[in-house]
Design a protein around this motif. Structure first.
Motif, short mmCIF file in Angstrom:
data_model
loop_
_atom_site.label_atom_id
_atom_site.label_comp_id
_atom_site.label_asym_id
_atom_site.label_seq_id
_atom_site.Cartn_x
_atom_site.Cartn_y
_atom_site.Cartn_z
N SER A 68 0.86 -1.17 0.00
CA SER A 68 0.00 0.00 0.00
C SER A 68 0.90 1.23 0.00
N MET A 69 0.95 1.91 -1.15
CA MET A 69 1.88 3.02 -1.32
C MET A 69 1.15 4.26 -1.84
N PRO A 70 1.62 5.46 -1.49
CA PRO A 70 0.96 6.68 -1.98
C PRO A 70 1.36 6.98 -3.43
N VAL A 71 0.37 7.30 -4.23
CA VAL A 71 0.65 7.75 -5.59
C VAL A 71 0.68 9.28 -5.64
N ALA A 95 13.58 20.11 -2.81
CA ALA A 95 13.85 18.76 -2.28
C ALA A 95 12.54 18.05 -2.00
N SER A 96 12.45 16.81 -2.42
CA SER A 96 11.27 15.99 -2.19
C SER A 96 11.65 14.72 -1.44
N LEU A 97 10.72 14.25 -0.61
CA LEU A 97 10.94 13.06 0.21
C LEU A 97 10.03 11.93 -0.26
N ALA A 278 6.65 13.49 -1.75
CA ALA A 278 6.39 13.12 -3.15
C ALA A 278 6.11 11.63 -3.19
N ALA A 279 5.44 11.21 -4.25
CA ALA A 279 4.97 9.83 -4.29
C ALA A 279 5.20 9.21 -5.67
N LEU A 280 4.54 8.09 -5.90
CA LEU A 280 4.82 7.28 -7.09
C LEU A 280 4.56 8.01 -8.40
N GLY A 281 3.53 8.84 -8.44
CA GLY A 281 3.20 9.54 -9.67
C GLY A 281 4.33 10.44 -10.13
N ALA A 282 4.84 11.27 -9.21
CA ALA A 282 5.95 12.16 -9.55
C ALA A 282 7.22 11.37 -9.82
N ARG A 283 7.43 10.29 -9.08
CA ARG A 283 8.64 9.49 -9.26
C ARG A 283 8.71 8.91 -10.67
N ASP A 284 7.58 8.48 -11.20
CA ASP A 284 7.57 7.92 -12.55
C ASP A 284 7.85 8.99 -13.59
N ALA A 285 7.26 10.17 -13.43
CA ALA A 285 7.53 11.26 -14.37
C ALA A 285 8.99 11.69 -14.32
N LEU A 286 9.55 11.77 -13.12
CA LEU A 286 10.94 12.19 -12.95
C LEU A 286 11.90 11.21 -13.60
N ARG A 287 11.67 9.91 -13.38
CA ARG A 287 12.61 8.92 -13.92
C ARG A 287 12.54 8.88 -15.44
N LEU A 288 11.35 9.10 -16.02
CA LEU A 288 11.25 9.09 -17.47
C LEU A 288 11.91 10.33 -18.07
N GLU A 289 11.74 11.48 -17.45
CA GLU A 289 12.44 12.68 -17.90
C GLU A 289 13.95 12.46 -17.86
#
Length: 430
Positions: A68-71, A95-97, A278-289
């Motif tokens: 169970s993780m935050p998006v 900075a994001s955590l 920050a959560a999974l949604g931003a993490r996915d956008a960041l890694r793709l960029e």
């Protein structure tokens, strides 16, 4: 939240809720593979040690790799409640955590530990300086990627010199099974300790991440710690393993926190004025960029490191078959490194020039309609405000600047191959 932010969230939720056909089994051209949706099991999701913190801060919780993780965080009026677009930009500017405790940590000890980890990865661990790490891959006998992984040569008072490894949550069960099987064949002095739900693992990412951590732990000069290096830092009464690395393309750290201090350290980091959750949604956008792979989408067991543009994860010292015992899958991978004609496709960045984002499974064609590849990841870049994608494209159409087209919902849109990363990376090299 802006409409584009809602779109990013919806697309992430759809992608994270499905099991994807491995790229090796999917057709390289033609119709996109259907996601294999199984019957949902009535099994309680696992929780990280700061799950209650996520809920209290308005985390929109989803099933991610059985956790169970935050998006995203959505508590009304709260400073941490940012859209995915806002959260992505905040990470690039401050900075994001992130809670990444769902990922699995492994500690390898024993006099033969380094030799064993070199057997199951492509890393040159013998050649690493103490407290230094590197990205590597775990391969099958055919050279396909079982998982991507971080491995570090660590030193501690309790365990002396040992190997610390992090593997993906969704791959951990098969990784650990693979390790157990290889341990039985290896037969040396090696002990595997799995460190997972009983500890915290946090990523503090962004240009102000080091400044925040330096203020909280002034006993160590972080300006002397470059990308890939690790240090032990005291935080909230616990010795934490801090590695300068991350999955965003920005400077930052990942922090291994003993369980007794996990909640306190999370709260401490969250309270800093420069930090937002920050959560999974931003993490996915960041890694793709940043042009980084997501396992199960851009990597799988049918893809080799050279095909994925990851030849560099095969350390130079591991490329000579006679130099030391070979890594699993070395025969095929070393052959591909020596002769590029042995593989026909390459992971490639693409910029669609119009239309909606090209998502996983979208076909890549030449302007005259010849199918030459498939998209594995795609989104609207929050920072660039344009569509970006990556996928596997047949040679020679992967060359930078090649004009192609992507097929989205039956319609064709122009695209051009683009060098990755899409957003310049800012890793701290010292």
């Amino acid at each position: 939240m802006a409409a584009s932010g809602r779109g990013l969230l919806g697309r992430f939720l759809k992608a994270s809720s499905t099991h994807h056909m491995p790229a090796a089994l999917a057709p390289s051209c033609g119709h996109a593979p259907r996601s294999a949706r199984g019957v949902a099991a009535t099994v309680a999701l696992r929780q990280t040690l700061v799950h209650a913190e996520h809920v209290a801060d308005g985390g929109k919780m989803v099933d991610f790799a059985g956790y169970s993780m935050p998006v995203q965080y959505t508590k009304s009026g709260a400073a941490h409640s940012l859209s995915i677009i806002e959260s992505t930009k905040w990470t690039r500017e401050s900075a994001s955590l992130f809670d990444v405790s769902h990922m699995c940590s492994v500690r390898w000890t024993g006099k033969d530990a380094i030799d064993f980890v070199e057997r199951v990865t492509t890393a040159d661990i013998h050649g690493l300086a103490p407290m230094k790490g590197t990205l590597s891959v775990i391969l099958n006998e055919a050279g396909g990627v079982i998982d991507d992984t971080m491995v570090s040569k660590c030193v501690s008072k309790e365990h002396g010199e040992h190997v610390y490894q992090v593997i993906n949550a969704g791959c951990a069960p098969k990784d650990l099974k693979h390790f157990q099987e290889q341990l039985q064949k290896f037969g040396g002095d090696v002990k595997m300790d799995v460190l997972w739900d009983e500890r915290g693992l946090y990523a503090l990412q962004g240009p102000k991440a080091a400044e925040v951590l330096q203020r909280l732990a002034p006993s160590v000069d972080l300006s002397a710690v470059s990308f890939g290096q690790s240090v032990w830092l005291p935080l909230e009464g616990a010795e934490c393993l801090v590695t300068r690395c991350g999955y965003t393309g920005e400077d930052g750290v990942e922090i291994f926190v003993p369980g007794k201090a996990a909640v306190a350290v999370w709260q401490l980091l969250k309270a800093q004025p420069e930090v937002r959750l920050a959560a999974l949604g931003a993490r996915d956008a960041l890694r793709l960029e940043a042009g980084l792979c997501l396992y199960g989408h851009d990597l799988d067991e049918g893809i080799t490191p050279p095909e994925a543009g990851l030849a560099w994860v095969v350390a130079k010292a591991r490329r000579e078959a006679a130099a030391r015992p070979p890594f699993i899958g070395s025969e095929r991978v070393l052959a591909q490194l020596a002769d590029k004609s042995l593989y026909k496709r390459l992971r490639t960045g693409l910029t669609p020039l119009s239309g909606p984002p090209a998502r996983e499974g979208a076909t890549v064609e030449t302007p005259d309609g010849k199918c030459v590849g498939t998209i594995t990841s795609g989104t609207m870049s929050p920072c660039l405000r344009k569509n970006i994608a990556m996928g596997y494209v047949d040679k020679p159409f992967n060359k930078q600047g090649t004009e192609l087209q992507v097929v989205v919902r039956g319609k064709r849109y122009p695209a051009v191959t683009t060098k990755m990363p899409f957003v310049p990376t800012k890793y701290f090299r010292g």
